[in-house]
Structures are given as C-alpha cells and as structure tokens.
Motif scaffolding. Structure first.
Motif, mmCIF file in Angstrom:
data_model
loop_
_atom_site.group_PDB
_atom_site.id
_atom_site.type_symbol
_atom_site.label_atom_id
_atom_site.label_comp_id
_atom_site.label_asym_id
_atom_site.label_seq_id
_atom_site.Cartn_x
_atom_site.Cartn_y
_atom_site.Cartn_z
ATOM 1 N N ASN A 300 41.688 -0.193 53.672
ATOM 2 C CA ASN A 300 42.838 0.708 53.616
ATOM 3 C C ASN A 300 43.394 0.846 52.204
ATOM 4 O O ASN A 300 44.084 1.815 51.907
ATOM 5 C CB ASN A 300 43.940 0.205 54.554
ATOM 6 N N GLY A 301 43.096 -0.123 51.343
ATOM 7 C CA GLY A 301 43.528 -0.028 49.957
ATOM 8 C C GLY A 301 42.857 1.101 49.211
ATOM 9 O O GLY A 301 43.329 1.525 48.149
ATOM 10 N N LEU A 302 41.745 1.604 49.750
ATOM 11 C CA LEU A 302 41.021 2.723 49.132
ATOM 12 C C LEU A 302 41.272 4.036 49.869
ATOM 13 O O LEU A 302 40.564 5.020 49.636
ATOM 14 C CB LEU A 302 39.516 2.430 49.104
ATOM 15 N N LEU A 376 49.694 -0.434 40.585
ATOM 16 C CA LEU A 376 48.675 -1.236 41.247
ATOM 17 C C LEU A 376 47.313 -0.590 41.077
ATOM 18 O O LEU A 376 47.112 0.584 41.419
ATOM 19 C CB LEU A 376 49.000 -1.378 42.737
ATOM 20 N N SER A 377 46.356 -1.372 40.605
ATOM 21 C CA SER A 377 44.979 -0.873 40.518
ATOM 22 C C SER A 377 44.379 -0.801 41.915
ATOM 23 O O SER A 377 44.948 -1.342 42.876
ATOM 24 C CB SER A 377 44.145 -1.806 39.640
ATOM 25 N N ASP A 380 43.928 -4.229 43.237
ATOM 26 C CA ASP A 380 45.210 -4.774 43.684
ATOM 27 C C ASP A 380 45.529 -4.290 45.092
ATOM 28 O O ASP A 380 45.986 -5.053 45.946
ATOM 29 C CB ASP A 380 46.341 -4.338 42.750
ATOM 30 N N ARG A 381 45.289 -3.027 45.350
ATOM 31 C CA ARG A 381 45.639 -2.436 46.646
ATOM 32 C C ARG A 381 44.787 -3.021 47.772
ATOM 33 O O ARG A 381 45.286 -3.288 48.866
ATOM 34 C CB ARG A 381 45.473 -0.911 46.582
ATOM 35 N N THR A 382 43.505 -3.189 47.505
ATOM 36 C CA THR A 382 42.652 -3.770 48.557
ATOM 37 C C THR A 382 43.037 -5.215 48.828
ATOM 38 O O THR A 382 42.956 -5.694 49.967
ATOM 39 C CB THR A 382 41.163 -3.684 48.182
ATOM 40 N N ILE A 403 44.461 7.127 40.828
ATOM 41 C CA ILE A 403 43.958 5.787 40.505
ATOM 42 C C ILE A 403 42.753 5.454 41.386
ATOM 43 O O ILE A 403 41.772 4.865 40.920
ATOM 44 C CB ILE A 403 45.083 4.747 40.684
ATOM 45 N N THR A 404 42.823 5.851 42.656
ATOM 46 C CA THR A 404 41.685 5.614 43.554
ATOM 47 C C THR A 404 40.474 6.403 43.084
ATOM 48 O O THR A 404 39.345 5.889 43.085
ATOM 49 C CB THR A 404 42.041 6.030 44.997
#
Length: 977
Positions: A300-302, A376-377, A380-382, A403-404
């Motif tokens: 979900n971070g992506l 957040l990179s 970082d998100r994942t 960023i994604t």
C-alpha cells in the motif's frame, strides 16, 4: 463474464474508454469518471481502487451492480453494506502456501473420486507462491552452532550455485577465505559441503563458494561461508517440500512458484511482482493483491491496494471466489511538521503505530495525506504501511504521487510503462497531487500527526505497541523488573535485581545480568525495503570498529537481509565488512529469527540465565517479538531500528541510558558514547544516493528471473494427481474432503459440548498453532519419533504445515499457553469426564473417540498475531465446533468461519467470569436451521445457566460457508455436476 465480451454484455460496458498516445499502443480501460457521479471524486483513493475493480468484475452473481452503488454511496454505507472484491492477484509464502496447495491437491483427489476431471481444480486468480520461510540459522559467524543433520529421506548428490548467482566459469578460487580462528571453523574454505553431518548421512547438496559479481565493476563480492551453509541445510531438510512445490508449478495453471534463496515474499512483492497497473483480458486496471503474509500491507506504500487474508480465504480467492467485506471506514491520517534528523523510518513507524492504536481504528482503512507525506520516500511509505496490522487497521494506503513515480523509474517500470501508468492513473483520478486542495477526499474521520514530535524509540519487552523512548530505556526496564508478571512486568524481587552470573565462553569469563543482550538480529521484516536504516546500521558499525568497540562473542548476532539488493548495497558501500567484524554476518535470505528459527544459544549462556533466573534480552529490527518467540529462555524482546540493534549489541545490555552512558571503552581506555558513532542524516543520504541506484535494482531483478539451478534440476511427478507418499512426514493428504456429499447439511445445534480449553485475553495464533521448533516432549514429537525421526530431524511446525497429523498435534502446543482449567502454563488441559490432565491433543482425541463435541472459552482478542490457517484447521480436526470469546481478531474469525467453526461473542459487558462459568460445564448451543448474519444464539449449560451470544457471521456468504462445513467444501461442491 469475460472482460473481452461485447460492451452490451457487460453491465458497465458503457464505461469502457481508450487510452491513446503517440508513445504507446492504445489501451482499453473502465473509466469510473464516465459515471458522471460527483460522489466519485469525493471517495478516498483506496475506495476508488475498490470501485474500479467492482465495476470491471461485475457479473451479476458474485459481484452485483448494487455493490457499485454501495461503494459510490460509501459515506452513508460504510460499516453497513457488504460488497465483493476481486483482487488482481494472490500472494502466498510457503508456510501458508504449502497447506493451500496441499488442500488443492486433496480437492483434486476428492473430485476425481466423484468422476470430475481433476484438471478443473486450478487457481483462477493469478497466484504467486514464494518459498522464503524455510531458512533456519544452523550456522552463525562462520562457526557450527550445532551440527545439523539432513533428513532421513534419500537424497541424490546435487551441486549448485546459490540461487540466481552468476558463477564465473573456469574459476576455482573462493570469493573469500576465513582465518579459521574460531573453534569448529575450517580456515581457508573454498568449498562448502555437508561433510560435518553425522556419520551415515551422505552429503546431499554441495555449493561452491563462488563470488558474486558487482553489477558495476564486475569485481568479486564476497559472501560468507555462513550463508552458503545455511542455504545448503535449507535445501537438504526441505527437499520433499520443494519437490511438492515443483509438482504444483507444473500441475496447476495460473500459479508462479518462486524457489528458495531468491528473495523474501514482501521484497519480491515490492521489487518484482507489483505492477501498479495490470494488463489482462484486453484491459488495463489498477494492481491489487491479497496475501497470506502479514507483510502484504507493505504494498500500500506504493499505491497498490492490498491486505492480508487467511490461508483459507486465499484459497477461495485463488479458486475464483471474491473477498467479501463490509465497506470500511477510511481514516485520513494527516501528516504535518518536519521530521527530526535523528528519527529513522522505524521511529516514524512506531510513532504512527502508537498514535493510531490509541485512536482505535481496528478494522478500518487508513489513507495518508497532508504536507508531511512529501517528506517520506517510497521506502519510508512501505515501511509505514507494513506495520498497519499492529494497530489493527486493514490497510494503510499512500496514493501514487510524483515521489512514487520517481521510485518506479528506478525499480519496476520501463519508460513506456511509466508513461502509461501516469496517464491511466490521472485519467481515472488515482494520481495524487498535494498542491491541488480540490483533490482532498472526504474521510470518515481525520487524525493529525505532527512528525516533529517523533523521537527515537524501541518497542517491548513483550508487545510491539509498548514503545519506550531510548533515553528512558534503562528506567523503563527497571520498572519492568519491578512490575507484576503481565504485558510488561517480570516481577523480580529487589534483592535479586542486581544478580550477576559469571560463565565461561570460548575460554574467557563473562557476566550475565538482568537486561543482558543475548540475541541481536538485523532481519528483513521492515528494513530491507528501506536502504537508509540498513545503511545507518552499517555506517554505525564502521564507526564503532574505527572507535575500537566490539560485540561480546556469546551474543547470537545475525544479519538476514531478505533481499540480495541489501547485500549488494551494504557491500558496495563498504560497510558490510564492518558489520561482519561485529558478528553481523549474512546468514541467508528468508524469514528466520522473526518466526522463531533462531539457533540455540550457547549452553553456558542458557545455564547462566537459568541459574540466575535472569531476564535476558533479544533485540531485533523486525515487527513481531511476542514473548518466548525468539527463544524460550529469552523473556524480554525489543524491536528497534537496525542501527539501535547494533548499538545495544555493542553495549551488551538494554539497561543503559544511551544518551548519558558510554557504549563501551576503546583500547586506550576512553569512553565511547552513541553520539560519537551515530551517523548523520547527511552521511546516510549521501551513501544511499551513491549506492542504491536504478541499475542495481535492474541487475537484481535479472538475477531473480534466472532462478535457481537447484530448483531447475529438481525432479517431480508429471501427473494431474499428486502421488502421495504414505511414508512422508512433510506432505500428507488431509481429511477435509472425507465423505464429501453433493449437498450441504442444514446447520446442527451443538449439544453437550465440553470446553477443551478455558483461555484468557490475548491468545495469539502463536499460542494456538506455533510456527517454530517442535519440542521433544510434544505430541507432534511423539508422532515423528514413531516415524523413526530423531529430534534433529523434526524441523519446524512451519515446515511441516503440509502434514495434518503433525499440525493437529501441534495445535495448542505452545509452552506459553495459559489454560485456566489447569491453572498453569503449558500445552496441557483437563479431560473433564476423567479428571486427568493430558496433552491437549490427547484430550481432544479422547473426546472425539467418545463422540463428544468441543468448544473453547476465551477472553478478548482471541486469535491475534500472525495469520495462521492451521490455527483454525487444527481445532477443526480436534473436534472443536465453536469458540466463545469476548472478541476476535478479524482474520482469525474469518478462518474459523472458513473451517466451519462458529465464532460466538459474549454480549457486551459479559464474559466467562461475569457469567460465573467455571469451564467444567457442558454446553448446548442452539443453532437455528435458518441462520442469519450476527444472529443472537442461546447457550445453555449443564448447571442450568443460560446466556446469549452473537454469532459473528458477517454476511450471507459467511453463513453459506458455515452451512457447507467451510470454504473448501463449498468450493468443491461448486465443481460437482
């Protein structure tokens, strides 16, 4: 209904649109914007993904037009309407994948006996099965910890290079030579074999220690003998399982099996399997996934919608059944403020975990927004998304933004696909622009978090939600010693808190005390997808060595990156040798320490811990650390960022204030503090930018696609039906389909049931179905010994999930199980009719022999922890018909329903104590033939008491599964003529 059908045959054919550009061939897609419904742009982005799937997969049977209407009306329908969701793919790891595939193989047998073509049983949803949970740490620091023994099956000699490794031909030299100074280690090794196996056991696998080649310089990149030996043992002990997986890869359509030693499941999902935008049946559509690994939510971070489901649910999805879910509330988490330069992504993760857990968002979706998100990179998100199961959210979603896209340029996308991806996501309003305030969706509620408030923390000593500021660690640990035994306390008397126990290790004397670190593991769970924290650990190690600091040799240190990319960037950045010098050697790729596959501690350490009744500690950089999971004698376990794991290993204790007390003393007698060796954010960022570059991702993806020579040479059957070996102790045909009838029976009341167990709060799936080693005195051990296996050959419960006889005996086999029927911990219970105390399995076997149904009484959050299908399958095979608890973990509740076990909840304000139940009564549960979702049922006891419970069947599909005796029988009957 096929997606390629003419438009008029599809209920939403009028929404089909075409994506056109000079840069790529045109693509067709379903465009929700053509609904011309203003509610669409007010939906949270995760709900838009759900809506698109529902529109595209609408067939009028499983997925109806009403489901589309309900999602559009999400603001009013949340927590009320039930919808069906068909994900784009299914993700399995081998612990949960092997029982799923064994069940499908058994289903083929059952249907063949009914005259049905077994080839009809195939995954209908694309499925990836990653073999990554079989690694165990037999070797550490290039020394034999306990000479392992291969299985007793006959293995042919096989020579292979490690999976995916480009082995230079004509080279006979080793990638690295060892000094041989440690006891038991052979110096100057150039080849590794199983020559250390006990006599009578022939070497089954021989691996040359040939060097990896750096993708940039084509120079040798050394890998330690430790990793080669652990991989070697992994293949020996798991050959039978791997042969079954190889048969699956050939017998079943629509499944991709990734062999061991390639990568961990969550890393493959992030680096290789995720597509962001999928293409199939003539259409493009958003990627989505359900998976049996607890880390599935990382995706979900992506901007890819995905969450964890039970192994039983995953089998249903594989066979074409949609996931049924109540439209969730979506909590908007607004991130503001500026991140402290000292805070790592782990600190952010634990900060958000605590914040959201306190907010009470169980069962909800979380979607992040606000100016803080842009700090957040993608890694970082994942990392943040990975932890959402710990605060009981279903999903933690970061929509795709610039960023994604930048991340995708370096990882999964060709230039053409990147353009298609961006154009498509913008066309259906799935691309997030934080500069456009008009894009703000409406959320069920908004929680704001200031990132500048986050300071470095660890988590423990028993639960991930119990966070401790690093500066308060010493004080908190002393408080834990003082507190009564519970979620944090150990109840050590004041006079014993200063106990120190001297012991000898490798000829030198050391002391252990309360708080001494004996396990320090940098593992893959949350960190290898985020280079910054792993590089920080490496830079810290480098500075520590340069400052003259060391790690005490008795501490069981390990580095399990989980991905070859981590080894590459740690090596090419020059920090891996420093980690190795501190004892953090790469021991292999896969889940090891985090699932209890830790090598035994040195006997002298164990003896010292027991002698002083010490609260010894483990420190790891994962996301799970339940009590006793790492090692029975290690009572306190802390989650920490990788650099803090290294720091605490150097200190040798958690009872230290890292701000005011030195980590150690250098050779000149000078105190060295953490601040002296902590790498700055600028140092970490500089190293990350110069090491973790796009070509490294591409090279590693190429290596993964080449696969394993061992796997390619592995023999397996070619038949449609699996040739079950009656002598096998790994793969066994389960009894779930015995006496499969064409029609389901009406629900039957449960009459005169005895409680098999009377449990308290927080009974985890680790308590119900352990995944770690098999105790020598357990019921499972007795079974394996009857098959002439020695304790060294037991392997783990996780490895034997394909054998129902082992797993049923392993149900409730945890030494930490607290059963009120006997008043002490352990895998024992009271056989009520006879008054005897027996192993849980033996008691259940006796009840079944007497034809007595069973129930379980429990407290709050029954079934919390990792998703385990055997935590429902085991009780089912033991004869358990219902579980009565104060509350259930959602996935485990689904598992119980999926196995035909009734999850029954005490009414609000009631529990076993308030109803004055002693657990020795007989219970009759009246189940009506016309059962409905969330119906209240009456329970009567043999003492004359009567009370009501709520049957936690959330929808009509749950009721149907229960009526059929579980999902597997439901699906099997759907294939009968």
């Amino acid at each position: 209904m096929a997606l390629g059908s003419p438009q008029h045959e599809h209920p939403f054919g009028h929404l089909i649109d075409t994506l056109q550009s000079e840069q790529y061939e045109e693509r067709r897609y379903f465009n929700p914007q053509k609904l011309r419904d203003v509610r669409y742009e007010k939906l949270p982005f995760c709900m838009r993904v759900l809506l698109e799937s529902t529109i595209r997969k609408c067939d009028g049977f499983y997925i109806k037009t009403d489901d589309v209407s309900s999602i559009l009306d999400w603001q009013k329908q949340q927590n009320q309407a039930e919808v069906a969701f068909s994900p784009a793919r299914v993700l399995l790891q081998d612990f949960t994948g092997i029982p799923a595939m064994v069940d499908l193989a058994a289903m083929r047998d059952a249907l063949a006996k009914q005259g049905v073509d077994p080839n009809l049983v195939n995954p209908r949803c694309p499925t990836d099965l990653i073999v990554d949970h079989s690694l165990q740490i037999d070797y550490s620091k290039c020394a034999i910890q306990s000479p392992p023994s291969p299985m007793d099956e006959s293995h042919g000699a096989t020579t292979r290079s490690p999976a995916g490794r480009p082995s230079p031909r004509g080279s006979s030299s080793s990638g690295s030579h060892c000094s041989g100074q440690r006891p038991g280690h052979r110096g100057g090794c150039s080849k590794v074999s199983c020559s250390d196996a006990p006599s009578g056991r022939s070497a089954a696998v021989q691996i040359e220690n040939t060097p990896l080649l750096c993708p940039f310089h084509l120079q040798p990149v050394s890998e330690p003998e430790t990793m080669i030996r652990n991989q070697e043992m992994e293949l020996i002990r798991n050959k039978e399982r791997l042969q079954f997986f190889k048969w699956c890869s050939k017998a079943f359509k629509n499944i991709n099996v990734v062999p061991p030693d390639i990568n961990t499941v969550h890393q493959l999902n992030l680096e290789y399997l995720c597509q962001v935008v999928q293409e199939g049946e003539g259409f493009i559509y958003p990627d989505s996934v359900v998976g049996t690994d607890s880390h599935t939510t990382m995706i979900n971070g992506l901007g890819i919608l995905g969450w964890g489901v039970g192994g039983i649910e995953s089998e249903a999805v594989m066979l074409g059944q949609p996931v049924s879910l109540t439209l969730p509330q979506v909590v908007g988490c607004k991130l503001v403020g500026t991140i402290s330069p000292l805070a790592t992504s782990i600190d952010i993760v634990l900060g958000i975990t605590k914040h959201l857990r306190q907010a009470g968002i169980g069962g909800k979706f979380v979607e992040f927004f606000g100016p803080g998100v842009q700090q957040l990179s993608a890694p970082d998100r994942t990392t943040i998304a990975n932890m959402c199961p710990e605060y009981n959210a279903t999903v933690s979603f970061f929509p795709v933004d610039d960023i994604t896209l930048q991340h995708f340029k370096h990882t999964i996308c060709s230039e053409e696909k990147l353009v298609v991806l961006e154009d498509y996501l913008k066309a259906i309003k799935l691309f997030r622009s934080y500069s456009d305030q008009s894009e703000e969706p409406q959320y069920s509620e908004v929680i704001e978090m200031n990132l500048s408030s986050i300071v470095p923390h660890v988590s423990g000593p028993k639960r991930p939600q119990d966070r401790v500021a690093v500066t308060c660690m010493k004080e908190d640990f002393i408080n834990c010693l003082n507190e009564k035994v519970g979620f944090k306390g150990f109840h050590i008397s004041k006079e014993k808190q200063a106990t120190q126990v001297p012991f000898l290790h490798e000829g030198a004397e050391y002391n252990l005390a309360h708080g001494s670190v004996v396990i320090a593991a940098v593992i893959s769970c949350t960190n290898n997808c985020n280079p910054s924290v792993m590089l920080a650990a490496g830079l810290l190690a480098k500075k520590a060595i340069e400052a003259g600091l060391k790690v005490k040799p008795y501490i069981r240190t390990s580095l399990v990156p989980g991905s070859g990319i981590v080894t590459h960037y740690l090596n090419t950045s020059g920090v891996l040798p420093y980690l190795r010098k501190l004892g953090f050697e790469v021991v292999g790729y896969g889940c090891a320490t985090c699932v209890g596959n830790t090598a035994p501690l040195p006997e002298s350490v164990v003896d010292a811990i027991k002698q002083g009744d010490l609260v010894a500690c483990g420190v790891l950089s994962g996301n799970r650390h339940l009590e006793g999971r790492l090692c029975d004698c290690v009572r306190a376990n802390y989650l920490a960022s990788p650099p803090l794991v290294v720091a605490y290993a150097i200190a040798g204790t958690v009872s230290i204030n890292l701000e005011t007390e030195p980590l150690g003393v250098n050779s000149e007698g000078k105190d060295v503090y953490l601040r002296d060796i902590w790498p700055s954010k600028e140092e970490v960022n500089h190293t990350e930018e110069n090491i973790v570059i796009a070509s490294m991702f591409k090279e590693l993806r190429s290596r993964m696609e080449k696969g394993s020579s061992f796997w390619n040479s592995l023999e397996s059957a070619e038949s449609a039906l699996f040739p079950w070996d009656p002598k096998s102790t790994y793969i066994r045909c389960p009894s779930f389909f015995n006496k499969l009838s064409k029609e389901a029976c009406t629900p039957q009341s449960i009459e005169g049931a005895y409680p098999l167990l009377f449990l308290g709060d927080k009974v985890t799936t680790d308590h119900i179905s352990p995944a770690g080693s098999i105790a020598r005195v357990s019921a499972a051990a007795k079974y394996l010994q009857s098959k002439r296996l020695t304790p060294r050959e037991f392997n783990s419960y996780g490895a034997r999930r394909g054998n129902d006889a082992v797993m049923t005996r392993g149900t409730f086999a945890s030494i930490k199980l607290q059963n009120r029927l006997i008043g002490k911990t352990g895998p024992r219970t009271l056989h009520i009719p006879s008054g005897q105390t027996l192993d849980v399995f033996e008691a259940a076997e006796r009840y079944q022999r007497d034809g007595v149904p069973l129930i379980i009484l429990a407290g709050k959050e029954y079934g919390s922890g990792s998703s385990r299908d055997w935590a429902a399958k085991g009780p089912y095979l033991m004869g358990v018909r219902a579980v009565i608890a104060e509350s259930f973990e959602k996935i485990h509740r689904n598992h119980l329903v999926g196995m035909g076990i009734a999850p029954l909840q005490f009414l609000s304000g009631q529990n076993a104590d308030s109803l004055e139940l002693c657990g020795k009564e007989r219970f009759t549960i009246n189940i009506p033939q016309e059962l409905t979702p969330r119906q209240q049922l009456v329970v009567q006891t043999s003492t004359g008491k009567s009370f009501s419970v709520t049957a936690l069947f959330e929808n009509d599909m749950d009721v149907a599964f229960f009526r059929h005796g579980g999902i597997l029988k439901y699906v099997a009957r759907s294939l009968l003529p």
